[in-house]
Design a protein around this motif. Structure first.
Motif, PDB file in Angstrom:
ATOM      1  N   ASP A   1       0.860  -1.183   0.000  1.00  0.00           N
ATOM      2  CA  ASP A   1       0.000   0.000   0.000  1.00  0.00           C
ATOM      3  C   ASP A   1       0.891   1.225   0.000  1.00  0.00           C
ATOM      4  O   ASP A   1       1.494   1.570   1.016  1.00  0.00           O
ATOM      5  CB  ASP A   1      -0.904  -0.010   1.235  1.00  0.00           C
ATOM      6  CG  ASP A   1      -1.855   1.184   1.267  1.00  0.00           C
ATOM      7  OD1 ASP A   1      -2.036   1.819   0.213  1.00  0.00           O
ATOM      8  OD2 ASP A   1      -2.396   1.483   2.347  1.00  0.00           O
ATOM      9  N   ALA A   2       1.013   1.869  -1.144  1.00  0.00           N
ATOM     10  CA  ALA A   2       1.853   3.059  -1.256  1.00  0.00           C
ATOM     11  C   ALA A   2       1.156   4.098  -2.123  1.00  0.00           C
ATOM     12  O   ALA A   2       0.503   3.757  -3.119  1.00  0.00           O
ATOM     13  CB  ALA A   2       3.219   2.711  -1.846  1.00  0.00           C
ATOM     14  N   HIS A   3       1.282   5.354  -1.729  1.00  0.00           N
ATOM     15  CA  HIS A   3       0.647   6.458  -2.449  1.00  0.00           C
ATOM     16  C   HIS A   3       1.646   7.604  -2.592  1.00  0.00           C
ATOM     17  O   HIS A   3       2.399   7.906  -1.661  1.00  0.00           O
ATOM     18  CB  HIS A   3      -0.574   6.980  -1.691  1.00  0.00           C
ATOM     19  CG  HIS A   3      -1.650   5.962  -1.512  1.00  0.00           C
ATOM     20  ND1 HIS A   3      -2.805   5.953  -2.267  1.00  0.00           N
ATOM     21  CD2 HIS A   3      -1.755   4.914  -0.652  1.00  0.00           C
ATOM     22  CE1 HIS A   3      -3.569   4.940  -1.894  1.00  0.00           C
ATOM     23  NE2 HIS A   3      -2.955   4.303  -0.910  1.00  0.00           N
ATOM     24  N   ALA A   4       1.626   8.235  -3.751  1.00  0.00           N
ATOM     25  CA  ALA A   4       2.388   9.465  -3.967  1.00  0.00           C
ATOM     26  C   ALA A   4       1.431  10.498  -4.540  1.00  0.00           C
ATOM     27  O   ALA A   4       0.731  10.224  -5.527  1.00  0.00           O
ATOM     28  CB  ALA A   4       3.557   9.230  -4.915  1.00  0.00           C
ATOM     29  N   TYR A   5       1.385  11.679  -3.916  1.00  0.00           N
ATOM     30  CA  TYR A   5       0.407  12.704  -4.280  1.00  0.00           C
ATOM     31  C   TYR A   5       1.111  13.862  -4.990  1.00  0.00           C
ATOM     32  O   TYR A   5       2.153  14.358  -4.534  1.00  0.00           O
ATOM     33  CB  TYR A   5      -0.299  13.221  -3.027  1.00  0.00           C
ATOM     34  CG  TYR A   5      -1.010  12.127  -2.254  1.00  0.00           C
ATOM     35  CD1 TYR A   5      -2.268  11.671  -2.644  1.00  0.00           C
ATOM     36  CD2 TYR A   5      -0.415  11.536  -1.140  1.00  0.00           C
ATOM     37  CE1 TYR A   5      -2.920  10.664  -1.950  1.00  0.00           C
ATOM     38  CE2 TYR A   5      -1.053  10.528  -0.433  1.00  0.00           C
ATOM     39  CZ  TYR A   5      -2.304  10.096  -0.840  1.00  0.00           C
ATOM     40  OH  TYR A   5      -2.933   9.093  -0.148  1.00  0.00           O
ATOM     41  N   VAL A   6       0.528  14.293  -6.094  1.00  0.00           N
ATOM     42  CA  VAL A   6       1.103  15.368  -6.906  1.00  0.00           C
ATOM     43  C   VAL A   6       0.041  16.435  -7.116  1.00  0.00           C
ATOM     44  O   VAL A   6      -1.085  16.128  -7.526  1.00  0.00           O
ATOM     45  CB  VAL A   6       1.576  14.835  -8.274  1.00  0.00           C
ATOM     46  CG1 VAL A   6       2.020  15.980  -9.185  1.00  0.00           C
ATOM     47  CG2 VAL A   6       2.709  13.822  -8.098  1.00  0.00           C
ATOM     48  N   ILE A   7       0.399  17.710  -6.832  1.00  0.00           N
ATOM     49  CA  ILE A   7      -0.534  18.814  -7.102  1.00  0.00           C
ATOM     50  C   ILE A   7       0.138  19.957  -7.868  1.00  0.00           C
ATOM     51  O   ILE A   7      -0.507  20.967  -8.144  1.00  0.00           O
ATOM     52  CB  ILE A   7      -1.166  19.364  -5.801  1.00  0.00           C
ATOM     53  CG1 ILE A   7      -0.111  19.984  -4.890  1.00  0.00           C
ATOM     54  CG2 ILE A   7      -1.933  18.272  -5.073  1.00  0.00           C
ATOM     55  CD1 ILE A   7      -0.714  20.810  -3.751  1.00  0.00           C
ATOM     56  N   ASP A   8       1.414  19.789  -8.228  1.00  0.00           N
ATOM     57  CA  ASP A   8       2.091  20.789  -9.065  1.00  0.00           C
ATOM     58  C   ASP A   8       3.294  20.126  -9.715  1.00  0.00           C
ATOM     59  O   ASP A   8       3.568  18.932  -9.495  1.00  0.00           O
ATOM     60  CB  ASP A   8       2.487  22.040  -8.274  1.00  0.00           C
ATOM     61  CG  ASP A   8       3.416  21.739  -7.099  1.00  0.00           C
ATOM     62  OD1 ASP A   8       4.281  20.850  -7.226  1.00  0.00           O
ATOM     63  OD2 ASP A   8       3.275  22.388  -6.046  1.00  0.00           O
ATOM     64  N   SER A   9       4.031  20.879 -10.508  1.00  0.00           N
ATOM     65  CA  SER A   9       5.142  20.330 -11.290  1.00  0.00           C
ATOM     66  C   SER A   9       6.458  20.294 -10.528  1.00  0.00           C
ATOM     67  O   SER A   9       7.483  19.880 -11.085  1.00  0.00           O
ATOM     68  CB  SER A   9       5.317  21.144 -12.581  1.00  0.00           C
ATOM     69  OG  SER A   9       5.650  22.502 -12.272  1.00  0.00           O
ATOM     70  N   THR A  10       6.458  20.693  -9.254  1.00  0.00           N
ATOM     71  CA  THR A  10       7.718  20.754  -8.507  1.00  0.00           C
ATOM     72  C   THR A  10       8.126  19.413  -7.926  1.00  0.00           C
ATOM     73  O   THR A  10       9.282  19.221  -7.558  1.00  0.00           O
ATOM     74  CB  THR A  10       7.630  21.782  -7.367  1.00  0.00           C
ATOM     75  OG1 THR A  10       6.633  21.350  -6.416  1.00  0.00           O
ATOM     76  CG2 THR A  10       7.258  23.156  -7.905  1.00  0.00           C
ATOM     77  N   GLY A  11       7.180  18.460  -7.815  1.00  0.00           N
ATOM     78  CA  GLY A  11       7.526  17.159  -7.256  1.00  0.00           C
ATOM     79  C   GLY A  11       6.395  16.590  -6.422  1.00  0.00           C
ATOM     80  O   GLY A  11       5.225  16.975  -6.581  1.00  0.00           O
ATOM     81  N   ILE A  12       6.734  15.694  -5.519  1.00  0.00           N
ATOM     82  CA  ILE A  12       5.747  15.020  -4.689  1.00  0.00           C
ATOM     83  C   ILE A  12       5.299  15.948  -3.563  1.00  0.00           C
ATOM     84  O   ILE A  12       6.127  16.512  -2.843  1.00  0.00           O
ATOM     85  CB  ILE A  12       6.346  13.734  -4.076  1.00  0.00           C
ATOM     86  CG1 ILE A  12       6.841  12.814  -5.181  1.00  0.00           C
ATOM     87  CG2 ILE A  12       5.326  13.015  -3.206  1.00  0.00           C
ATOM     88  CD1 ILE A  12       5.809  12.418  -6.173  1.00  0.00           C
ATOM     89  N   ALA A  13       3.980  16.082  -3.384  1.00  0.00           N
ATOM     90  CA  ALA A  13       3.460  16.883  -2.273  1.00  0.00           C
ATOM     91  C   ALA A  13       3.428  16.078  -0.987  1.00  0.00           C
ATOM     92  O   ALA A  13       3.612  16.620   0.105  1.00  0.00           O
ATOM     93  CB  ALA A  13       2.070  17.413  -2.599  1.00  0.00           C
ATOM     94  N   ALA A  14       3.179  14.784  -1.109  1.00  0.00           N
ATOM     95  CA  ALA A  14       3.121  13.897   0.051  1.00  0.00           C
ATOM     96  C   ALA A  14       3.264  12.471  -0.439  1.00  0.00           C
ATOM     97  O   ALA A  14       3.015  12.163  -1.613  1.00  0.00           O
ATOM     98  CB  ALA A  14       1.814  14.072   0.830  1.00  0.00           C
ATOM     99  N   SER A  15       3.655  11.580   0.479  1.00  0.00           N
ATOM    100  CA  SER A  15       3.850  10.181   0.106  1.00  0.00           C
ATOM    101  C   SER A  15       3.658   9.306   1.327  1.00  0.00           C
ATOM    102  O   SER A  15       3.945   9.716   2.459  1.00  0.00           O
ATOM    103  CB  SER A  15       5.261   9.980  -0.469  1.00  0.00           C
ATOM    104  OG  SER A  15       5.506   8.613  -0.755  1.00  0.00           O
ATOM    105  N   TYR A  16       3.159   8.099   1.102  1.00  0.00           N
ATOM    106  CA  TYR A  16       3.039   7.100   2.169  1.00  0.00           C
ATOM    107  C   TYR A  16       3.324   5.727   1.598  1.00  0.00           C
ATOM    108  O   TYR A  16       2.947   5.413   0.469  1.00  0.00           O
ATOM    109  CB  TYR A  16       1.637   7.096   2.786  1.00  0.00           C
ATOM    110  CG  TYR A  16       1.383   5.855   3.617  1.00  0.00           C
ATOM    111  CD1 TYR A  16       1.964   5.728   4.879  1.00  0.00           C
ATOM    112  CD2 TYR A  16       0.630   4.794   3.122  1.00  0.00           C
ATOM    113  CE1 TYR A  16       1.776   4.580   5.627  1.00  0.00           C
ATOM    114  CE2 TYR A  16       0.427   3.650   3.869  1.00  0.00           C
ATOM    115  CZ  TYR A  16       1.007   3.543   5.121  1.00  0.00           C
ATOM    116  OH  TYR A  16       0.839   2.399   5.853  1.00  0.00           O
ATOM    117  N   SER A  17       3.975   4.858   2.365  1.00  0.00           N
ATOM    118  CA  SER A  17       4.223   3.492   1.948  1.00  0.00           C
ATOM    119  C   SER A  17       4.255   2.588   3.165  1.00  0.00           C
ATOM    120  O   SER A  17       4.836   2.958   4.192  1.00  0.00           O
ATOM    121  CB  SER A  17       5.554   3.383   1.184  1.00  0.00           C
ATOM    122  OG  SER A  17       5.870   2.028   0.932  1.00  0.00           O
TER     123      SER A  17
END
Length: 437
Positions: A324-340
């Protein structure tokens, strides 16, 4: 850290009821020429999984993976037309046969890291997030440990400053880690790498009173407007808080992040990460974000992933733990948040490697014989995967991994969803689980 502490999010989802679906699991002696590799794992840990017993139960009714790849689609079509009394494959989606040429029984061990290495990971994330000036490492970073003599003057204390204990904790062992939680930054480091982190960008944009930790645990990403595999959505583009960005461009940011070494020093040999699906979630009027769901792959064969938002399935003697892993993106600068819920750098040792497996039609026939009628199911999805197993109420330092055919679907007799795992080398019914929506 033990399962259940909020900061490290190891949550066991208990079943509303558990199916009595095991009737038996026959075995036979394996053909020795199919075994290509055997190793032993050297760890200071009791062996709760008996490899010799497993080896003796290898089925002799198997086919080479390289040969079966050409037969797989025909078997899938055959199962759709098959009429079992307790299994219905007529509307089943059969995932593509994996690219790998072998299947392994593996042990995953969690290495110690020095406090210096842990400190460097935290600093690397803060640098990536542009938050070096927002965090006071001496006061904001907390370490979790239950070792005697490390809890300061309060014997009941659970958390204490990381920086003041560098001398008392030269390494972080299994079950120990560190975290940082402020309104604008969140980090959770456990078992050899970072498992959760957030820039706080999503909660800041929403301005809904939540803190940065809510972003990596999905609390601010519930309003999903569409969800599908990456290859089905990658050309689409949605307006994000940081401007328009295609789903493919966001996926590239995720892959770059996973390969950067920020989460953990390096992937274990043979391990890679794969984006399994993408959720587009709403942040406001015509403003969206991307949630990339990720799982591991070992030499071309995927780990079972958390498609149903459940971490554990119960057999009676084993837990089956899903990626169970998630990576959240809301702009072009990179990952806003992540969980694994896994760390990619954990050591993976192949204890037994086979080039042959039990075919899909054979495993389905065995499964139909083993399942009780009350476990009858309409199978909606079938896939060859790796699964981590552990014992109930245990937290072993060594996790074992088995190759399994995974069947998921709906009970014929109730509103329950059913998850079934059958070992692809032995035919053993590893887990059968039913859960209400």
């Amino acid at each position: 850290m033990k399962k259940g502490k909020r900061h490290f999010i190891a949550i066991v989802l208990t079943a509303p009821f558990i199916l009595n679906c095991l009737i038996g699991c026959g075995s036979a002696t394996a053909t020795p020429e199919s075994t290509t590799e055997e190793e032993t794992v050297s760890v200071d840990q009791e062996y709760w999984f008996d490899l010799d017993t497993y080896r003796s139960s290898l089925s002799d009714n198997r086919i080479a993976m390289s040969e079966y790849r050409e037969q797989y689609e025909a078997d899938a079509a055959s199962l759709r037309a098959e009429e079992y009394v307790n299994l219905d494959f007529s509307d089943c989606k059969f995932e593509p046969f994996p690219e790998g040429e072998e299947l392994s029984v593996m042990a995953i061990t969690i290495p110690e890291i020095t406090t210096g290495e842990a400190w460097e990971m935290i600093e690397n994330w803060l640098d990536y997030a542009g938050q070096e000036e927002e965090v006071d490492l001496k006061t904001d970073v907390i370490v979790v440990s239950e070792r005697p003599g490390t809890l300061g003057t309060d014997e009941n204390a659970e958390y204490y400053p990381f920086y003041d204990n560098l001398s008392s904790l030269e390494t972080l062992q299994y079950g120990e880690g560190a975290f940082l939680s402020t309104d604008t930054a969140y980090i959770s480091l456990v078992d050899g790498g970072l498992n959760a982190m957030s820039t706080g960008k999503i909660s800041s944009y929403l301005n809904n009173g939540t803190t940065a930790s809510a972003d990596c645990f999905g609390d601010n990403t519930a309003g999903v407007v569409t969800s599908s595999a990456l290859n089905e959505l990658e050309a689409e583009s949605y307006p994000l808080p940081g401007g328009s960005l295609s789903i493919r461009e966001g996926a590239d940011l995720v892959n770059t992040f996973y390969e950067s070494g920020i989460l953990f020093p390096a992937f274990a040999d043979g391990i890679s990460n794969t984006i399994r699906t993408v959720n587009v979630f709403r942040l406001g009027n015509d403003v969206y974000g991307y949630d990339y769901q990720v799982s591991r792959t070992y030499k071309g064969v995927p780990f079972v992933w958390n498609a149903r938002n459940m971490n554990y399935f119960y057999r009676g003697s084993w837990f089956v733990e899903t990626d169970d892993a998630h990576a959240y993106v809301i702009d072009s600068t990179g990952i806003a948040a992540s969980y694994s819920n896994y760390i990619g750098s954990n050591e993976v040792t192949a204890l037994l490697t086979e080039t042959d497996l039990i075919s899909l039609t054979e495993i389905a026939a065995q499964l139909s014989q083993k399942l009780a009628l009350q476990a009858s199911a309409v199978i909606k999805n079938t896939e060859l995967v790796y699964v981590r197993i552990d014992e109930p109420d245990a937290d072993h330092e060594v996790k074992y991994v088995l190759p399994c055919w995974h069947f998921s679907g709906q009970s014929m007799r109730s509103d329950e969803e059913i998850e079934i795992f059958a070992d692809a080398l032995t035919g053993t019914l590893v887990s059968c689980y039913g859960v209400h929506d």
